[in-house]
Scaffold this motif. Structure first.
Motif, PDB file in Angstrom:
ATOM      1  N   HIS A   1      87.106  50.516  89.231  1.00 47.64           N
ATOM      2  CA  HIS A   1      86.109  51.269  88.751  1.00 47.64           C
ATOM      3  C   HIS A   1      87.131  51.529  86.935  1.00 47.64           C
ATOM      4  O   HIS A   1      87.902  52.715  87.084  1.00 47.64           O
ATOM      5  CB  HIS A   1      85.332  52.354  88.547  1.00 47.64           C
ATOM      6  CG  HIS A   1      84.251  51.241  89.643  1.00 47.64           C
ATOM      7  ND1 HIS A   1      83.452  50.796  88.726  1.00 47.64           N
ATOM      8  CD2 HIS A   1      83.843  51.553  90.419  1.00 47.64           C
ATOM      9  CE1 HIS A   1      82.275  50.192  89.909  1.00 47.64           C
ATOM     10  NE2 HIS A   1      82.679  50.709  90.320  1.00 47.64           N
ATOM     11  N   LYS A   2      86.895  51.404  85.698  1.00 50.32           N
ATOM     12  CA  LYS A   2      87.605  52.253  84.703  1.00 50.32           C
ATOM     13  C   LYS A   2      87.383  54.143  84.357  1.00 50.32           C
ATOM     14  O   LYS A   2      85.807  54.036  84.665  1.00 50.32           O
ATOM     15  CB  LYS A   2      87.612  51.601  83.485  1.00 50.32           C
ATOM     16  CG  LYS A   2      88.263  52.480  82.778  1.00 50.32           C
ATOM     17  CD  LYS A   2      88.298  51.116  81.037  1.00 50.32           C
ATOM     18  CE  LYS A   2      88.941  51.765  80.409  1.00 50.32           C
ATOM     19  NZ  LYS A   2      90.866  51.469  80.258  1.00 50.32           N
ATOM     20  N   GLN A   3      87.901  55.171  85.434  1.00 48.56           N
ATOM     21  CA  GLN A   3      87.630  56.017  84.922  1.00 48.56           C
ATOM     22  C   GLN A   3      86.833  56.701  83.466  1.00 48.56           C
ATOM     23  O   GLN A   3      87.958  56.363  82.282  1.00 48.56           O
ATOM     24  CB  GLN A   3      88.792  56.893  85.736  1.00 48.56           C
ATOM     25  CG  GLN A   3      88.116  58.320  85.500  1.00 48.56           C
ATOM     26  CD  GLN A   3      87.512  58.661  86.958  1.00 48.56           C
ATOM     27  OE1 GLN A   3      87.622  58.729  87.933  1.00 48.56           O
ATOM     28  NE2 GLN A   3      86.685  59.285  85.740  1.00 48.56           N
TER      29      GLN A   3
ATOM     30  N   TYR B   1      81.782  56.097  85.046  1.00 49.73           N
ATOM     31  CA  TYR B   1      82.728  54.956  84.988  1.00 49.73           C
ATOM     32  C   TYR B   1      82.903  53.930  83.660  1.00 49.73           C
ATOM     33  O   TYR B   1      81.242  54.382  83.538  1.00 49.73           O
ATOM     34  CB  TYR B   1      82.915  53.873  86.079  1.00 49.73           C
ATOM     35  CG  TYR B   1      83.091  54.796  87.392  1.00 49.73           C
ATOM     36  CD1 TYR B   1      84.941  55.538  87.747  1.00 49.73           C
ATOM     37  CD2 TYR B   1      82.519  54.883  88.422  1.00 49.73           C
ATOM     38  CE1 TYR B   1      85.162  56.007  89.218  1.00 49.73           C
ATOM     39  CE2 TYR B   1      82.527  55.162  89.657  1.00 49.73           C
ATOM     40  CZ  TYR B   1      84.063  55.861  89.693  1.00 49.73           C
ATOM     41  OH  TYR B   1      84.592  56.686  90.546  1.00 49.73           O
TER      42      TYR B   1
ATOM     43  N   ASP C   1      80.593  51.354  82.016  1.00 53.33           N
ATOM     44  CA  ASP C   1      80.142  50.578  82.096  1.00 53.33           C
ATOM     45  C   ASP C   1      80.910  49.783  81.327  1.00 53.33           C
ATOM     46  O   ASP C   1      79.414  48.664  79.971  1.00 53.33           O
ATOM     47  CB  ASP C   1      78.613  50.459  80.846  1.00 53.33           C
ATOM     48  CG  ASP C   1      77.385  49.714  82.150  1.00 53.33           C
ATOM     49  OD1 ASP C   1      77.554  48.771  82.100  1.00 53.33           O
ATOM     50  OD2 ASP C   1      76.345  49.651  80.839  1.00 53.33           O
TER      51      ASP C   1
ATOM     52  N   ILE D   1      76.423  51.276  86.154  1.00 53.40           N
ATOM     53  CA  ILE D   1      77.193  51.077  87.067  1.00 53.40           C
ATOM     54  C   ILE D   1      77.416  50.412  88.365  1.00 53.40           C
ATOM     55  O   ILE D   1      76.759  50.841  89.169  1.00 53.40           O
ATOM     56  CB  ILE D   1      78.208  52.742  87.009  1.00 53.40           C
ATOM     57  CG1 ILE D   1      78.255  52.846  85.697  1.00 53.40           C
ATOM     58  CG2 ILE D   1      79.746  52.584  87.619  1.00 53.40           C
ATOM     59  CD1 ILE D   1      79.274  52.263  84.793  1.00 53.40           C
TER      60      ILE D   1
ATOM     61  N   ASP E   1      78.954  46.877  91.223  1.00 55.89           N
ATOM     62  CA  ASP E   1      80.250  46.205  91.466  1.00 55.89           C
ATOM     63  C   ASP E   1      80.645  45.522  90.126  1.00 55.89           C
ATOM     64  O   ASP E   1      82.090  44.639  90.086  1.00 55.89           O
ATOM     65  CB  ASP E   1      80.033  45.230  92.911  1.00 55.89           C
ATOM     66  CG  ASP E   1      81.660  45.382  92.865  1.00 55.89           C
ATOM     67  OD1 ASP E   1      82.413  46.157  93.562  1.00 55.89           O
ATOM     68  OD2 ASP E   1      81.513  43.590  93.469  1.00 55.89           O
TER      69      ASP E   1
ATOM     70  N   ASP F   1      81.794  46.487  87.517  1.00 54.59           N
ATOM     71  CA  ASP F   1      81.978  46.866  86.651  1.00 54.59           C
ATOM     72  C   ASP F   1      83.534  46.839  86.680  1.00 54.59           C
ATOM     73  O   ASP F   1      83.403  47.794  86.272  1.00 54.59           O
ATOM     74  CB  ASP F   1      80.851  48.102  85.724  1.00 54.59           C
ATOM     75  CG  ASP F   1      80.154  48.090  85.783  1.00 54.59           C
ATOM     76  OD1 ASP F   1      79.487  47.438  84.392  1.00 54.59           O
ATOM     77  OD2 ASP F   1      79.113  48.306  85.609  1.00 54.59           O
ATOM     78  N   ARG F   2      83.580  46.603  87.822  1.00 55.82           N
ATOM     79  CA  ARG F   2      85.014  46.725  88.303  1.00 55.82           C
ATOM     80  C   ARG F   2      85.801  45.724  87.600  1.00 55.82           C
ATOM     81  O   ARG F   2      85.630  45.021  87.303  1.00 55.82           O
ATOM     82  CB  ARG F   2      85.003  46.592  89.968  1.00 55.82           C
ATOM     83  CG  ARG F   2      84.348  47.773  90.247  1.00 55.82           C
ATOM     84  CD  ARG F   2      84.566  46.759  91.584  1.00 55.82           C
ATOM     85  NE  ARG F   2      85.943  47.094  92.879  1.00 55.82           N
ATOM     86  CZ  ARG F   2      86.062  47.064  94.047  1.00 55.82           C
ATOM     87  NH1 ARG F   2      84.412  46.705  94.573  1.00 55.82           N
ATOM     88  NH2 ARG F   2      87.345  46.809  94.803  1.00 55.82           N
TER      89      ARG F   2
ATOM     90  N   SER G   1      87.946  54.086  91.769  1.00 58.56           N
ATOM     91  CA  SER G   1      88.310  54.628  90.708  1.00 58.56           C
ATOM     92  C   SER G   1      90.502  54.559  89.735  1.00 58.56           C
ATOM     93  O   SER G   1      90.978  54.483  90.765  1.00 58.56           O
ATOM     94  CB  SER G   1      88.880  56.552  90.710  1.00 58.56           C
ATOM     95  OG  SER G   1      88.915  56.630  88.798  1.00 58.56           O
TER      96      SER G   1
END
Length: 955
Positions: free
Chosen positions: A772-774, A787, A789, A796, A798, A800-801, A879
């Motif tokens: 995920h984008k922190q 994280y 979106d 948010i 899986d 969005d990973r 993260s």
């Protein structure tokens, strides 16, 4: 005195009286003395120089100048034969004994770490630890990426026998004469099905005509170079009072550094004795013995090796029959120590190591008498960890491995046709292991009834690899400008493996019955041929072909075909034949196909119907009884060869009569029908996963290597020699296709349930991190659970990973140097890795404030928990905050030596040395050590820093 063509002295030149065993070597000033009669012939030989024969006349002084122009004529061992540096058409790198790495070298592969472009070696910190070896990054997603290792013509298995440290841990590095690394398919395809990941050929030392005794001894002191930063006892008390004051009553009075307690400094030893000579005419012999003892930093871990080797090279029938016998036996003794780093990081630092009042062998443990009058599992504090020091000291896991390996090679040159020779090579690699694992009765190990009586089990393993190679070689100059060298042959190799495990010996029940396992034999058969043609000593062509069969696949897919071609053009001879500056310039082009079928010894029969009758999994209740049934196993009749096609282009160059040499190469590898362990469609088999051919991926890159003799002069009548070398490799990989275009998850992590952190996806490099984008606040601090979106659906999850960074380096570098001045020598070697990233699973799984309490006990945390102030593990473990730059510069070794000439008599030379292994690491990575092969750091066995004292004595 012996010098080169520039009148610089040469150290270590061999001088031998022809047709005798008498000889000597030049000292550090290039001087020598030998007792010889008028009319005797002296042979002067030195690696990289043209040998000379000189007849002894009336003069007592014979000075010789050797020509170094023959460095290109150095012999290089390749598959089923040899070539020379100048005639090599493939990507071949060779390293001889004089250029090996120095230092605390326990396993052979570390002799060349950092010395060869495209070759990476990642060795763990365990004593006698094995290494992850990669040539040009490997070629597979799920099958083996290990190179084929060939010892004196015997290919060995990459499967380590249970009880041994690694496939190379039983081999004495001091017996090795040279390594040859075959990197591109034009060089490796002669090995066909086993060469997709490159080949490393090891040649051991042989006897000589001159009687020589060498004693090499080394003692080292290993220390812990660093620790993971966790809270000290006082810092932890302050943290509890600040963040969790209600938990203060759980604090103890001790001040314990649990990382310090599970490690200990240790003394290592390595001793070698070798005797060589020719006691009988035409029978050179070399005999060697070795003893190595390497305790590990982790308490109770230890590695010992006792080894002996015998090499015989008789020549019979007027030298027409050349026999080479290599026989080696080794005893490896291990004590294994389970990893306790995770527990040491989290164990409460305010609790003591020892507690004389506890009924657990004097060690502190979390327990409370429940009042039933019997000590059992119900007295243990729920969820509490066990004392990591006790876990190490009260567990005894030991093994002894006996390995016999070697070969007998017959090379017969036909008297009636000297250009034709027949070679038969018979080899065997037989290993047996006996081991046991036991726990003290005072340990926390409980039986099913909850009692503390300890535990005990034993095991045996046996592995055998047998080889038969037979081939013909024809070599002849067809005219004054055309030379032909042709080889054709047959290879048969069988791998056998079986094992026995006693199960639990202290508590007999159906789940602990003895188990005997016989693995399905693996047989590999190959038909191969190679033709080398040289025209006018300028144009070189190599064509090879191998047809391989493996018993691993069904009859329809059993055979694979692996052709290769290479062309080299010696441009110097074509365009600059009289140049004094340019000594070598050669263009090389290569293409070839290699195969892969190595998916582990447990997968030798996946095309067959197999059933598991093991208890208790195959019991089925019926009519009030448990009926034993056969449980069907995964089956894949369509499994077939993974194939790798490689294109290679390179330029070799040399200047100043080979004082400056180097190479530049570009390569492209495409692997198709990738073998990988992956999920299958529901209902299509009795298993939800297994080995399949799932796709393809591409690796491309460039290599650069250079070596320069910076100094080769005499200053104040003393020799000064300084050589420095550098290499660099750039790699890029991309997955081109996957089965059904589906992603493949991989890279298991701690801190979650069945979680993974890496992903294979089409269009991307393999093993990229899937995170995920922190999201950060205005001050740049990460917001827990926040994280990006990425798909914009306001949820948010899986989806969005995203794929972020690569665990493999983009660039690897190697730098080495050796300086000789007077009697001193100074050498070092360094390595760098750039562009690799690491998932810091130590912090991701442990650096959360909610983990300060584990049930009714306290837990320590990594000190950097205060930087992010995260609370709950499940919310943060995926993260990208935990993806860190793992680039590093490491100095592996630095050694200073001093040589004594003619000590204790005129025939004894000695060298004393001081050195440091694992000198330093420069990195921005916050963890213990950035050199982690798979890119996931969940605590490792630390690499020791070792201070070394060595002595080398030659008689």
């Amino acid at each position: 005195m012996v010098t080169d063509e520039e009148s610089e002295s040469l150290i270590g030149v061999n001088i031998l009286i022809k047709n005798s065993s008498r000889g000597t070597v030049t000292d550090i000033e290039g001087r020598y003395a030998i007792e010889a009669q008028e009319g005797d012939v002296l042979i002067f030989s030195y690696t990289g120089y043209t040998s000379q024969e000189v007849v002894v006349g009336a003069s007592n002084t014979i000075d010789v100048a050797l020509s170094s122009g023959s460095m290109l004529d150095e012999v290089v061992v390749i598959g089923y034969g040899t070539t020379t540096v100048k005639d090599a058409t493939g990507s071949v790198a060779s390293l001889s004994q004089r250029n090996f790495n120095k230092g605390n070298i326990v396993t052979p592969e570390n002799l060349l770490n950092g010395k060869i472009a495209g070759l990476t070696i990642n060795t763990g910190g365990e004593p006698g630890s094995g290494s992850t070896i990669r040539i040009r990054g490997g070629s597979s997603l799920g099958a083996s990426n290990d190179p084929l290792i060939v010892i004196n013509g015997l290919p060995i298995s990459n499967n380590t026998i249970g009880g041994a440290r690694s496939i190379l841990s039983t081999i004495n590095p001091n017996d090795i004469e040279s390594f040859t690394v075959l990197k591109d398919a034009s060089a490796t395809a002669i090995y066909g099905s086993r060469a997709a990941n490159g080949v490393i050929i090891i040649t051991t030392k042989s006897g000589s005509k001159q009687l020589r005794v060498a004693l090499n001894t080394q003692v080292g002191y290993s220390t812990l170079p660093g620790k993971i930063d966790v809270f000290s006892a006082d810092e932890y008390r302050a943290l509890i009072m600040e963040r969790r004051p209600e938990m203060a009553p759980l604090l103890g009075d001790a001040n314990t550094d649990w990382q310090e307690e599970i490690y200990e400094e240790a003394v290592t030893q390595n001793h070698n004795l070798a005797i060589e000579g020719t006691p009988i005419r035409n029978l050179p012999i070399r005999f060697s013995v070795n003893h190595s003892n390497q305790p590990g930093l982790r308490l109770t871990s230890e590695f010992q090796r006792n080894a002996a080797g015998l090499n015989l090279t008789p020549r019979l029938f007027n030298d027409n029959l050349r026999i080479t016998v290599n026989a080696n036996v080794s005893q490896e003794k291990n004590r294994f120590a389970e990893g306790q780093e995770g527990t040491a990081l989290s164990f409460d630092p305010t609790q003591p190591v020892y507690d004389a009042n506890a009924p657990f062998g004097g060690y502190f443990q979390y327990w409370e008498d429940n009042g039933d009058g019997v000590l059992n599992a119900s007295d243990l504090t729920p969820l509490a960890p066990g004392n990591p020091v006790a876990a190490l000291q009260q567990r005894r896991s030991v093994s002894e491995v006996i390995r016999l390996y070697g070969n007998v090679k017959f090379d017969y040159q036909m008297p009636f046709l000297p250009e034709l020779s027949a070679v038969v090579n018979l080899g065997i690699d037989d290993a047996s292991a006996d081991g046991s694992v036991s726990w003290d009765e005072a340990s926390l190990i409980t039986q099913p009834d909850g009692s503390f009586i300890g535990s005990e089990s034993t095991y045996t393993n046996d592995q055998r690899n047998t080889l038969l190679d037979g081939y013909l070689n024809y070599s002849k100059g067809l005219s004054h400008s055309i030379r032909l060298d042709a080889t054709a042959g047959y290879s048969y190799q069988r791998f056998e493996s079986e094992g026995f495990n006693s199960g639990e010996l202290l508590n007999d029940n159906p789940d602990t019955e003895p188990v005997f396992t016989r693995k399905t034999d693996l047989v590999l058969i190959g038909l191969f041929g190679r033709v080398d043609i040289a025209i006018a000593d300028k144009y070189l062509l190599t064509l090879s072909y191998r047809r391989d069969g493996t018993s691993r696949f069904s009859k329809a897919n059993r055979w694979g075909n692996f052709p290769a071609a290479a062309f080299a053009w010696r441009l110097r001879e074509e365009f600059f034949p009289s140049s004094e500056l340019l000594s070598n310039l050669k263009l090389r082009l290569g293409w070839g196909v290699t195969g892969q079928q190595d998916i582990g010894e447990d997968a030798a029969d996946l095309y067959l119907s197999r059933y598991n009758l093991g208890l208790p999994a195959s019991q089925y209740p019926f009519g009030g009884e448990n009926i034993i049934i056969g449980q069907p196993q995964f089956r894949n009749e369509e499994l077939r060869w993974e194939e790798t096609t490689t294109y290679n282009a390179g330029i070799d160059f040399g200047f100043l009569q080979e004082r400056l040499t180097g190479t530049v190469e570009f390569f492209y590898k495409q692997s198709d029908d990738l073998l990988a362990f992956a999920a299958i469609s529901d209902g299509s088999n009795f298993s939800n996963s297994g080995f399949q051919n799932i796709g393809s991926f591409v690796t491309q890159g460039a290599e650069f290597a250079i070596s320069y003799d910076v100094l080769s002069k005499r200053i104040d009548n003393k020799s000064v020699n300084w050589n420095i070398g550098f290499n660099a490799t750039v790699l890029r990989s991309e997955i081109e296709a996957l089965a059904l275009e589906q992603d493949v998850r991989t890279g298991g992590i701690a801190g979650g349930t069945g979680g993974t952190i890496q992903l294979h996806r089409m269009g991307y490099a393999p093993f990229k991190f899937f995170v995920h984008k922190q999201v950060y606040d205005a001050e740049g601090n990460p917001i827990e659970g926040a994280y990006a979106d990425l798909n914009g659906d306001n949820i948010i999850n899986d989806e969005d990973r995203y794929l972020h960074r690569n665990n493999q380096p983009e660039v690897t570098l190697g730098l080495y140097s050796r300086l000789d001045y007077r009697n001193f020598d100074l050498s070092f070697n360094m390595r760098a890795s750039l562009g690799n990233y690491i998932y810091n699973n130590v912090n991701a799984a442990r650096a959360q404030l909610d983990l300060l309490q584990n049930g009714s006990v306290l837990s320590n945390l990594p000190a950097n928990v205060l930087q992010a102030n995260f609370n709950t593990t499940p919310n943060v473990i995926l993260s990208d905050y935990y993806i860190e730059d793992g680039s590093f510069l490491r100095m592996d070794n630095i050694t200073l030596g001093y040589s004594f000439q003619q000590v204790w008599g005129s025939k004894v030379n000695a060298r004393l040395s001081l050195g440091v292994q694992n000198v330093f690491v420069l990195t921005n990575y916050s963890g213990l050590d950035p050199e982690i092969f798979n890119g996931i750091d969940n605590t490792i066995f630390p690499r020791a820093r070792t201070f070394l004292l060595g002595g080398n004595f030659t008689f």
